[in-house]
Design a protein around this motif. Structure first.
Motif, short mmCIF file in Angstrom:
data_model
loop_
_atom_site.label_atom_id
_atom_site.label_comp_id
_atom_site.label_asym_id
_atom_site.label_seq_id
_atom_site.Cartn_x
_atom_site.Cartn_y
_atom_site.Cartn_z
N GLU A 75 20.44 8.00 30.84
CA GLU A 75 20.34 8.97 29.76
C GLU A 75 19.39 8.47 28.69
OE1 GLU A 75 24.05 10.34 28.22
OE2 GLU A 75 24.85 10.87 30.20
N THR A 93 28.02 9.39 21.51
CA THR A 93 28.66 8.86 22.72
C THR A 93 29.04 7.41 22.47
OG1 THR A 93 27.36 10.29 24.18
CG2 THR A 93 28.35 8.33 25.17
N TYR A 151 18.55 8.50 24.44
CA TYR A 151 19.15 8.66 23.12
C TYR A 151 18.10 8.48 22.04
CZ TYR A 151 23.56 8.30 25.62
OH TYR A 151 24.59 8.52 26.49
N VAL A 177 30.43 4.02 24.52
CA VAL A 177 30.77 3.40 25.80
C VAL A 177 31.54 2.12 25.55
CG1 VAL A 177 28.87 4.41 27.11
CG2 VAL A 177 28.54 2.22 25.95
N ASP A 228 32.13 11.64 22.43
CA ASP A 228 32.33 11.47 23.87
C ASP A 228 32.57 9.99 24.16
OD1 ASP A 228 32.29 11.57 26.63
OD2 ASP A 228 30.10 11.80 26.78
N TYR A 229 33.81 9.65 24.54
CA TYR A 229 34.14 8.27 24.92
C TYR A 229 34.02 8.12 26.42
CZ TYR A 229 35.98 7.02 20.31
OH TYR A 229 36.11 6.73 18.98
N ARG A 230 33.39 7.03 26.82
CA ARG A 230 33.28 6.71 28.25
C ARG A 230 33.77 5.28 28.46
NH1 ARG A 230 27.09 8.87 29.18
NH2 ARG A 230 27.42 11.01 28.38
N LEU A 270 24.02 6.60 20.77
CA LEU A 270 24.87 5.85 21.68
C LEU A 270 25.42 4.65 20.94
CD1 LEU A 270 26.02 5.16 24.52
CD2 LEU A 270 23.91 3.84 24.90
N ARG A 324 20.97 12.32 19.05
CA ARG A 324 21.91 11.69 19.98
C ARG A 324 22.01 10.21 19.68
NH1 ARG A 324 21.24 12.33 26.00
NH2 ARG A 324 23.52 12.32 25.94
N ASP A 336 25.32 13.87 17.58
CA ASP A 336 25.86 13.94 18.94
C ASP A 336 26.16 12.49 19.36
OD1 ASP A 336 26.43 14.19 21.61
OD2 ASP A 336 24.59 15.26 22.13
#
Length: 410
Positions: A156, A37, A158, A39, A129-131, A14, A12, A35
């Motif tokens: 979370e 993400t 990572y 932000v 995954d965009y936040r 980030l 994961r 995986d």
């Protein structure tokens, strides 16, 4: 441990920041099976912004992304920079791309927002995954992973965190400490904003300089808007901490008071602008771009300043190298060390362009700098640009040869 394919287990990652570096890294990591993400504190991808350049090795990266046709289609094809005196009379002109050291057969200039959108769209077919409206509030690296608390209250964990959040990186401050220790201030403050194109300018710009200050108007193709630039000497490095628009407007008015050409109109337009962007001309220089399981990318790690013209290219190449090294190392520390070893000579060569002497042509500090520029303009009018600017910049732009990392088929 080094492997010849993505290490087992879906790690994961980030990424903080969704401008250029963040989506570029997300694209590669997603292809490698991570995986991912991302932000971003803004509500969506920022589609505006002035034109940026993609040069040299970064073009190779774009080609490997399968985005080169779209990037080339967005080329703005700027032509001439014209320099005028205080009355608006022309002193001389220079072909833009030759003056800034671009390879005319290869390099591309396109709107920053267009490139950001292309990179973002290229990741939408994957699992990124965009936040938006989200950012890191706290970060704790315990050696086995990184615990994140977001501003939304979400928590979370990572395996890896990458700060791609710009020159004033929050990630860098949380992990490495205050920005000032890594900032190399180059002595200028700048403002960029838009105003209506009521002069009929196209494919280029008009600039007026006095010692220590430059004003300019630039048109992208036949746009109905102009980008205005107001840049001035600011020898007080404390200005780099200023984020107050009204204070910046006050400083800028004080710097340009009494200057000729169209300065009264431009200063009023700056005050009325709803898109004023301002900062200092500075670089970020760090002894290391990683700490534990956290690394930095792009301007957060090695901003070269717009005087080099290489911020976007460094971000794209850095994203390719960092993703490739993460994909071929189980231990993120080994990957980060390899990323640093491969990228640092390339970064240093391109950061050096900001102080190679060519900057005085565009941002003259003294009357002597302006006189030297005018002599060059007269020589260009007589004999063209041959040998006046040299080719050292192209050498820096292509100073890194990309490794061929194992990549699963698209």
């Amino acid at each position: 441990m080094t492997t010849d394919q993505t290490p087992a287990g879906k790690r994961r990652v980030l990424i903080s920041g969704a401008s250029i570096a963040g989506p570029a890294l997300a694209l590669w990591l997603d292809r490698y099976g991570f995986d991912v993400t991302v932000v971003e504190r803004a509500p969506t991808i920022r589609t505006g912004g002035y034109p940026i350049d993609v040069r040299g090795t970064a073009i190779d990266v774009i080609e490997r992304m399968k985005l080169l046709p779209q990037v080339r289609a967005a080329h703005v094809e700027s032509r001439m920079m014209t320099f005028v005196d205080a009355q608006g009379d022309v002193i001389g002109s220079v072909p833009i791309y030759e003056a800034i050291g671009s390879d005319l057969s290869r390099d591309v200039e396109l709107p920053r927002g267009t490139l950001a959108s292309l990179l973002y769209d290229a990741t939408l077919g994957g699992a990124v995954d965009y936040r938006f409206n989200e950012s890191i509030e706290t970060l704790r690296d315990d050696g086995d992973g990184v615990d994140i608390r977001f501003t939304s209250g979400r928590q979370e964990r990572y395996d890896i965190v990458v700060g791609a959040d710009g020159m004033h990186s929050l990630t860098r401050r949380l992990v490495f400490g205050p920005e000032a220790q890594f900032t190399r201030f180059l002595g200028f403050s700048f403002n960029i904003f838009t105003l209506p194109n009521d002069r009929g300018l196209s494919h280029g710009g008009v600039f007026h300089a006095e010692p220590g200050k430059v004003a300019g108007l630039f048109a992208v193709k036949e746009s109905d808007q102009l980008f205005a630039f107001l840049t001035f000497v600011a020898d007080d490095a404390s200005i780099s901490g200023n984020r107050d628009p009204q204070e910046q407007i006050r400083r800028t008015r004080a710097a340009f008071t009494g200057m000729g050409w169209e300065l009264p109109r431009l200063l009023d337009a700056m005050e009325d602008a709803d898109d004023l962007y301002f900062d200092t001309v500075s670089q970020i220089k760090m002894p290391s771009w990683s700490n534990g399981r956290v690394a930095l990318l792009g301007d957060a790690a090695y901003a070269p300043s717009f005087r080099s013209g290489q911020g976007t290219s460094l971000a794209l190449v850095g994203a390719y190298v960092l993703a490739g090294e993460l994909a071929t190392h189980d231990d993120p520390t080994d990957a980060f060390n390899a990323y640093d070893r491969l990228m640092r000579p390339f970064v240093e060569a391109n950061q050096a362009l900001a102080t190679d002497g060519r900057g005085e042509f565009f941002l003259p500090r003294t009357r002597q700098d302006i006189e030297a520029r005018d002599r060059m303009l007269a020589e260009i009018a007589k004999n063209g640009t041959a040998n006046l600017f040299g080719d050292g910049r192209t050498d820096a732009h292509t100073a890194l040869q990309l490794r061929d990392y194992p990549l699963p088929p698209l």
